[in-house]
Design a protein around this motif. Structure first.
Motif, PDB file in Angstrom:
ATOM      1  N   VAL A 233       8.971  12.886  -7.511  1.00 51.48           N
ATOM      2  CA  VAL A 233      10.175  12.215  -8.020  1.00 51.48           C
ATOM      3  C   VAL A 233       9.805  10.752  -8.205  1.00 51.48           C
ATOM      4  CG1 VAL A 233      12.578  11.597  -7.580  1.00 51.48           C
ATOM      5  CG2 VAL A 233      11.703  13.824  -6.827  1.00 51.48           C
ATOM      6  N   PHE A 234      10.086  10.195  -9.407  1.00 50.57           N
ATOM      7  CA  PHE A 234       9.654   8.837  -9.739  1.00 50.57           C
ATOM      8  C   PHE A 234      10.849   7.885  -9.820  1.00 50.57           C
ATOM      9  CE2 PHE A 234       5.369  10.139 -10.719  1.00 50.57           C
ATOM     10  CZ  PHE A 234       5.501  11.421 -11.202  1.00 50.57           C
ATOM     11  N   GLN A 235      10.555   6.608  -9.689  1.00 49.14           N
ATOM     12  CA  GLN A 235      11.604   5.592  -9.790  1.00 49.14           C
ATOM     13  C   GLN A 235      12.274   5.638 -11.153  1.00 49.14           C
ATOM     14  OE1 GLN A 235      10.253   1.596  -9.038  1.00 49.14           O
ATOM     15  NE2 GLN A 235      12.258   0.691  -9.435  1.00 49.14           N
ATOM     16  N   PHE A 236      11.465   5.766 -12.213  1.00 53.57           N
ATOM     17  CA  PHE A 236      12.019   5.748 -13.566  1.00 53.57           C
ATOM     18  C   PHE A 236      12.179   7.155 -14.138  1.00 53.57           C
ATOM     19  CE2 PHE A 236      12.302   1.302 -14.157  1.00 53.57           C
ATOM     20  CZ  PHE A 236      11.284   0.731 -13.423  1.00 53.57           C
ATOM     21  N   PHE A 237      12.431   8.113 -13.246  1.00 54.70           N
ATOM     22  CA  PHE A 237      12.820   9.482 -13.576  1.00 54.70           C
ATOM     23  C   PHE A 237      11.688  10.265 -14.254  1.00 54.70           C
ATOM     24  CE2 PHE A 237      16.394   7.176 -12.632  1.00 54.70           C
ATOM     25  CZ  PHE A 237      16.893   6.394 -13.654  1.00 54.70           C
ATOM     26  N   GLN A 238      11.074   9.703 -15.320  1.00 54.49           N
ATOM     27  CA  GLN A 238       9.939  10.338 -16.008  1.00 54.49           C
ATOM     28  C   GLN A 238      10.271  11.738 -16.495  1.00 54.49           C
ATOM     29  OE1 GLN A 238       7.705   8.481 -16.857  1.00 54.49           O
ATOM     30  NE2 GLN A 238       6.950   7.131 -15.265  1.00 54.49           N
ATOM     31  N   LEU A 239      11.417  11.868 -17.149  1.00 54.83           N
ATOM     32  CA  LEU A 239      11.698  13.130 -17.830  1.00 54.83           C
ATOM     33  C   LEU A 239      11.066  13.063 -19.218  1.00 54.83           C
ATOM     34  CD1 LEU A 239      15.499  13.623 -16.986  1.00 54.83           C
ATOM     35  CD2 LEU A 239      13.522  14.615 -15.835  1.00 54.83           C
ATOM     36  N   LEU A 240      10.652  14.227 -19.734  1.00 57.25           N
ATOM     37  CA  LEU A 240      10.123  14.247 -21.097  1.00 57.25           C
ATOM     38  C   LEU A 240      11.304  14.098 -22.060  1.00 57.25           C
ATOM     39  CD1 LEU A 240       7.377  17.017 -20.995  1.00 57.25           C
ATOM     40  CD2 LEU A 240       7.101  14.563 -21.014  1.00 57.25           C
TER      41      LEU A 240
ATOM     42  N   GLY B 237       0.805  -1.221   0.000  1.00 57.19           N
ATOM     43  CA  GLY B 237       0.000   0.000   0.000  1.00 57.19           C
ATOM     44  C   GLY B 237       0.829   1.257   0.000  1.00 57.19           C
ATOM     45  N   LYS B 238       2.168   1.168  -0.157  1.00 60.19           N
ATOM     46  CA  LYS B 238       3.026   2.351  -0.082  1.00 60.19           C
ATOM     47  C   LYS B 238       2.686   3.334  -1.209  1.00 60.19           C
ATOM     48  CE  LYS B 238       7.135   0.361  -1.103  1.00 60.19           C
ATOM     49  NZ  LYS B 238       6.778  -1.010  -1.385  1.00 60.19           N
TER      50      LYS B 238
ATOM     51  N   MET C 185       8.673   9.307   1.166  1.00 65.30           N
ATOM     52  CA  MET C 185       9.428   8.505   0.221  1.00 65.30           C
ATOM     53  C   MET C 185       9.043   7.042   0.375  1.00 65.30           C
ATOM     54  SD  MET C 185      13.610   8.597   0.020  1.00 65.30           S
ATOM     55  CE  MET C 185      13.770   8.311   1.760  1.00 65.30           C
ATOM     56  N   ALA C 186       8.607   6.393  -0.712  1.00 60.95           N
ATOM     57  CA  ALA C 186       8.357   4.947  -0.685  1.00 60.95           C
ATOM     58  C   ALA C 186       9.652   4.272  -1.111  1.00 60.95           C
ATOM     59  CB  ALA C 186       7.221   4.587  -1.644  1.00 60.95           C
ATOM     60  N   THR C 187      10.112   3.278  -0.351  1.00 62.72           N
ATOM     61  CA  THR C 187      11.403   2.695  -0.700  1.00 62.72           C
ATOM     62  C   THR C 187      11.550   1.279  -0.204  1.00 62.72           C
ATOM     63  OG1 THR C 187      13.800   3.034  -0.591  1.00 62.72           O
ATOM     64  CG2 THR C 187      12.535   3.599   1.375  1.00 62.72           C
ATOM     65  N   HIS C 188      12.384   0.483  -0.933  1.00 65.79           N
ATOM     66  CA  HIS C 188      12.795  -0.835  -0.456  1.00 65.79           C
ATOM     67  C   HIS C 188      14.220  -0.751   0.093  1.00 65.79           C
ATOM     68  CE1 HIS C 188       9.807  -2.655  -3.456  1.00 65.79           C
ATOM     69  NE2 HIS C 188       9.430  -3.065  -2.276  1.00 65.79           N
ATOM     70  N   SER C 189      14.861   0.418  -0.145  1.00 63.85           N
ATOM     71  CA  SER C 189      16.304   0.522   0.116  1.00 63.85           C
ATOM     72  C   SER C 189      16.574   0.875   1.575  1.00 63.85           C
ATOM     73  CB  SER C 189      16.876   1.575  -0.822  1.00 63.85           C
ATOM     74  OG  SER C 189      18.025   2.192  -0.271  1.00 63.85           O
TER      75      SER C 189
ATOM     76  N   ASP D 287       8.808   8.283  -5.146  1.00 58.56           N
ATOM     77  CA  ASP D 287       8.464   6.858  -5.252  1.00 58.56           C
ATOM     78  C   ASP D 287       9.698   6.077  -5.693  1.00 58.56           C
ATOM     79  OD1 ASP D 287       5.766   5.047  -7.022  1.00 58.56           O
ATOM     80  OD2 ASP D 287       7.208   4.448  -5.478  1.00 58.56           O
ATOM     81  N   GLU D 288      10.304   5.368  -4.757  1.00 57.56           N
ATOM     82  CA  GLU D 288      11.514   4.573  -5.028  1.00 57.56           C
ATOM     83  C   GLU D 288      12.569   5.402  -5.761  1.00 57.56           C
ATOM     84  OE1 GLU D 288      11.994   1.617  -3.895  1.00 57.56           O
ATOM     85  OE2 GLU D 288      10.051   0.658  -3.643  1.00 57.56           O
TER      86      GLU D 288
END
Lengths: 821, 223
Positions: free
Chosen positions: B90-97, B45-46, B197-201, B166-167
């Motif tokens: 801020v996204f895990q996969f950066f999500q820059l245009l 649910g993070k 911040m959602a994280t596994h790290s 997110d990660e």
């Protein structure tokens, strides 16, 4: 994996999944196919039947004996005496007036023995309200005769009346001359042998042809007109082909990961190729089937327009019903499918070539598109050069084939330039785009240039349709202006007259003998230029031979020659075997000043020297004009068919015209003042191009559909980006503005490219295609205001094509779009 | 202002279509200037909780208050305004245009908000993350770590009260990940943003002021 399963899962399912886009693509193909079919069907129907409709009266005709200026009736005797098992029938075919109400074709035939009866066509009966037993009054040149309707022949689409040939000759004062002799060969007799004997028995200037040959001749006369219409119709199909290319290219990009997986699972490169060609084939086949139905409907609408033009400018014909055969339908489906597959070949081959690993990366492909720009520019330069070189060559078989090929090369050059053009213009506009509020311009510009390969195809497709609009618009406007200047220059008489009735190309009904003296005696009349015209054959093509009073023409300076002194040329005509020819005639038959034309007139061959070539835009048939005195030597006592009246200085032209109308009230004469004739000529001109505008509008619609389709594809592919932009604070309005700005940019780019291509194509149309098809010199007069307005309208429509994709983008849920778990 | 509550979540439940209960009664408060790490296995649910903090989603029941506004009661325009003014992602996969340069990516939220001095502000943020020389680079020309730093610069462009990550190190090597975490710490300290911040790290969890352990849609512990 079985092929059928492959098709179901990887061709049909994706098409079903993307119903809206598949539907748009199918509709684009359907419209393209529909236009091609419609033009063919409508042209076939409009040109209809040229054959005489009186086969029920004379029987099946095997051969016709005819001659310029008519056939000598005395030939019937030697022909009938030939030792052949065949019948010979004299036929008269001439227009006659029905009181002051109109005209019909009069057939004089031998099979109607009773000289007081007439057989009429259902078309004529309907038009004039005749029934069996009615008494009808026919008006020839100087006589009137009454007949009783014996029979009405049903199912006729042309107005005709058949009477006994002797009665016809009396009515028309054409004793000793008939229009043709029909030959009916008995069953079992050697028809070719009969034809040989007939040829040997008639003068060498006579023609012995099959009835079909006449029809073929007429079809040949229309070939340039039909070919040009056909080529115009192919533009929509070409635009549709670009859009299929784009659809498959988009499909390849979107399913890149799928391709990689398939290849990893063991599908061969050929299998991948088959999937995408299969997708294209499916779109093409379905689009073609829909297009057949659409085309049938379109054809019904076009028949009237084309028929109008054919009758006004070329030849009398009665439109037939629009009919499509199973073979034509199958051919249409085959063609539409084949075009779609050819269009999809490049992106399908690209998909097949991609290695599984690369299929996962998108950026590399767009990067490749940028890398090829320089190569594409070189190819574009070569294509443009080829177009210029091909334009220098003459027609092939009377058709500007190399001109058409040059046009294709020009479009190809534009397609190759497109990526560089799109990238360059967006780069130039970057400062302006940044100023559009809410980052709409920035994102729109970057989005289009990042998908350069796709963007340039959409721009090229729309630009092709726009270029057609521009080039034909310039050509028509230039033509119109040239014709109007010519009309002002050449139509100098105050009043023009011809026989009453619907004017039809190639038909010149005679005026009564009394008409010219009445006009000459009317106060205020200074000159009466009496003219005789008839259709004749020259080198297997129909043309018009005319005779006028060259001194009057010279006095009023009504002919403008390509070179030479008009006065000297016209003064050299009277009493000598010299003629002037119109520019279309000269171009069609490669005739130059000083050449000698061998023209069969009656039973003699006249060797006429070409004294000059003059500009003429009244018809593409071509005119050969002599002085009356020259015609009298070969075909004496020919009736006047057209009159030009010059009113003296100081006289009131309107008053003179009214006086002439009073004095000629009992004669079926159509009287038109100069202004009316000019207006009428321009109206015919405008009607001629009505079908052209319709074809252009359809090409623009096809391109618009493609634009909407492509914008929707771009939105679907950028779901994640659009979701991200919403995360960053964009509201619905800003997202819509981004997509609409993209649409506006596409429209602007297409307008720019289309304008350049259109201007180049207009030169091709004016100086090559039109010249080689019809033989006219057209002065270049681009209608800048009209073109500007049209481009603006197309730009607005392109933005409108972005409305649905913009709304779709605004409705995307950012969480769903960006969601990564 | 450090210490004040930027986000309040009160007894929130979230059930998706199909009956999946992502959150089953969660309450949490995020302080300005602090870093809260949400840890737990995939599906705990993070991300759902993150989306609620970022006003990108609404609870099925309960209340979410972001920057003093209850999100459930807001219309689309107000939510957009909230994201523009108060929240950075801020996204895990950066999500820059991919079609915009690094500088233009950072400018984007400022342009959307109609801010002034867009370019100067964007350059400042890019310099803040240590990439002033990469202003004209396109995303494909940057490493993963550099892309994430540009994404952080973008998220901080408008001085957000809340930074949702997110990660953020999920796709980075150790060195880049450490750099990114230092920037997140600085963001909380220097901009006063409440970072969630959602994280596994473990390294990411280590820089957090508050560690929220989640399991099956519930908060197991808060340390």
């Amino acid at each position: 994996m079985r092929f059928a399963a492959l098709i179901r899962q990887f061709v049909l399912r994706p098409l079903r999944r993307d119903k809206l886009r598949s539907g748009l693509t199918i509709l684009s193909v359907a419209l393209g196919v529909a236009v091609v079919i419609a033009v063919d069907l409508a042209s076939d129907a409009a040109t209809g039947s040229f054959q005489s409709s009186i086969t029920s009266l004379v029987g099946k005709v095997d051969y016709e004996v005819s001659a310029n200026g008519g056939v000598d009736e005395r030939l019937m005797a030697p022909l009938t005496a030939l030792p052949v098992n065949a019948q010979f029938a004299a036929v008269i075919e001439q227009p006659v007036a029905i009181g002051l109400k109109g005209s019909v074709t009069l057939f004089g035939v031998e099979s109607l023995v009773d000289s007081a009866v007439a057989v009429v066509s259902s078309d004529a009966a309907e038009r004039f309200g005749w029934k069996a037993g009615s008494t009808i009054e026919l008006r020839g040149r100087d006589r009137t005769a009454r007949f009783q309707v014996q029979k009405i022949v049903g199912g006729q689409s042309v107005g005709w009346v058949a009477v006994d040939i002797a009665a016809a000759q009396q009515l028309l004062d054409s004793y000793g001359r008939i229009d043709r002799i029909e030959v009916m060969v008995a069953q079992g007799e050697d028809a070719a042998g009969v034809a040989r004997m007939v040829r040997a028995a008639v003068p060498s200037t006579y023609d012995v042809t099959t009835p079909g040959a006449r029809s073929e001749e007429n079809q040949r006369m229309l070939r340039a007109f039909r070919w040009n219409l056909r080529i115009l119709s192919y533009i929509s199909l070409l635009v549709g082909a670009f859009l299929i290319y784009n659809t498959i290219a988009v499909s390849v990009v979107r399913r890149r990961a799928e391709i990689g997986i398939l290849r990893a699972l063991g599908v061969s490169a050929r299998g991948v190729l088959a999937i995408f060609l299969g997708e294209a084939a499916m779109l093409g086949a379905i689009g073609s089937v829909v297009g057949i139905g659409l085309g049938r409907v379109l054809a019904s609408g076009m028949v009237g327009m084309i028929s109008d033009t054919v009758n006004s400018i070329f030849i009398t014909s009665a439109p037939a019903a629009v009919a499509i055969s199973w073979i034509s339908a199958a051919a249409a489906i085959g063609t539409g499918t084949a075009v779609a597959m050819v269009a999809a070949l490049i992106p399908a081959r690209e998909a097949a070539r991609v290695a599984p690993a690369e299929a996962m990366r998108r950026e590399a492909r767009e990067h490749e598109a940028r890398l090829h720009v320089r190569r594409d520019l070189v190819v574009a330069a070569i294509a443009a050069a080829a177009a210029v070189v091909l334009s220098q060559f003459g027609p092939i078989g009377g058709r500007p084939v190399l001109g058409y090929v040059a046009t294709l090369f020009a479009v190809g050059a534009a397609a190759m330039i497109s990526p560089a053009f799109v990238g360059g213009v967006i780069h130039l506009l970057r400062g302006v785009l940044r100023r559009i509020p809410g980052a709409a311009g920035l994102i729109a510009g970057r989005s289009l240039s990042a998908s350069l390969a796709r963007t340039s195809i959409v721009v090229t497709a729309l630009a092709t349709a726009i270029s057609m609009m521009i080039s034909v618009g310039i050509m028509v406007a230039s033509f119109r202006e040239t014709v109007q200047v010519w009309l002002e220059d050449q139509l100098r008489a105050d009043i023009y007259m011809r026989a009453e009735g619907q004017p039809t190309a190639g038909i010149f009904p005679p005026l009564a003998q009394a008409v010219v003296p009445i006009i000459a005696r009317t106060p205020g009349v200074e000159d009466v230029d009496a003219f005789h015209a008839f259709t004749f054959q020259y080198e297997g093509e129909k043309a018009t031979f005319g005779a006028g009073i060259s001194s009057i023409v010279q006095r009023h300076n009504t002919l403008r020659f390509l070179d030479g002194d008009a006065v000297a040329i016209l003064q050299s005509l009277p009493g000598r075997d010299r003629v002037v020819v119109s520019e279309p005639f000269a171009n069609k038959h490669r005739v130059h000043k000083g050449d000698v034309l061998k023209i069969a007139l009656g039973d003699r061959v006249a060797a006429m020297t070409v004294a000059g070539i003059y500009y003429d835009y009244s018809s593409d048939r071509g005119f050969v004009i002599s002085d009356w005195t020259t015609l009298e030597k070969y075909l004496p006592q020919q009736p006047v068919t057209n009159i030009a009246v010059y009113v003296g200085k100081g006289a009131d032209a309107t008053a003179v015209r009214r006086e002439l109308e009073l004095r000629l009230a009992e004669f079926p004469v159509a009287i038109a003042p100069n202004a009316t004739l000019r207006r009428g000529a321009v109206e015919v001109f405008d009607r001629t191009f009505a079908v052209t505008w319709a074809l252009e509008a359809i090409a623009i619609i096809v391109a618009m559909l493609g634009t909407a389709n492509s914008l929707l594809a771009l939105v679907l592919d950028r779901r994640r980006e659009i979701g991200l932009i919403r995360y960053l604070g964009a509201d619905d309005g800003q997202v819509r503005r981004m997509v609409l700005t993209e649409a506006g940019l596409v429209g602007l780019l297409a307008a720019g490219l289309g304008l350049m291509l259109g201007a180049a194509l207009s030169l091709e149309l004016i100086y090559v295609i039109n010249k080689q098809s019809f033989g006219w010199t057209i002065q270049f007069h681009p209608p800048l205001v009209l073109l500007g307005g049209a481009l603006l309208l197309v730009w607005v429509f392109t933005i409108a094509a972005g409305i649905y994709p913009a709304r779709f983008a605004a409705k995307l849920q950012p969480v769903e779009a960006v969601h990564e778990e | 202002m450090t210490g004040t509550t930027a986000v309040r979540i009160r007894n929130v439940r979230k059930t998706y279509e199909g009956g999946v209960e992502a959150l089953r009664g969660v309450s949490l408060e995020l302080a300005a200037g602090g870093i809260t790490a949400l840890v737990g296995r995939s599906g705990c649910g993070k991300t759902t909780l993150l989306n609620l903090c970022g006003a990108m989603d609404f609870p099925t029941s309960g209340e979410v208050e972001v920057a003093g506004l209850i999100t459930s009661g807001l219309g689309d325009a107000a939510l957009t305004g909230l994201r523009r003014g108060k929240i950075g992602f801020v996204f895990q996969f950066f999500q820059l245009l991919p079609s915009l340069t690094a500088l233009e990516n950072v400018e984007l939220p400022l342009l959307l908000a109609g801010a002034k001095n867009v370019r100067a502000t964007a350059r400042e943020r890019l310099a803040w993350v240590g990439l002033p020389e990469k202003a004209d680079a396109l995303p494909y020309q940057l490493s993963g770590g550099q892309m994430q730093r540009v994404a952080i610069a973008r998220a901080l462009a408008h001085n957000p009260a809340i930074l949702v990550a997110d990660e953020p190190t999920g796709n980075l090597d150790t060195a880049s990940g450490d750099l990114v975490l230092r920037l997140i710490r600085r963001a909380a300290d220097e901009f006063g943003s409440a970072v969630v911040m959602a994280t596994h790290s473990a390294e990411a969890a280590a820089i957090a002021d508050v560690r929220v352990q989640m399991r099956d849609g519930l908060i197991e512990s808060v340390t």
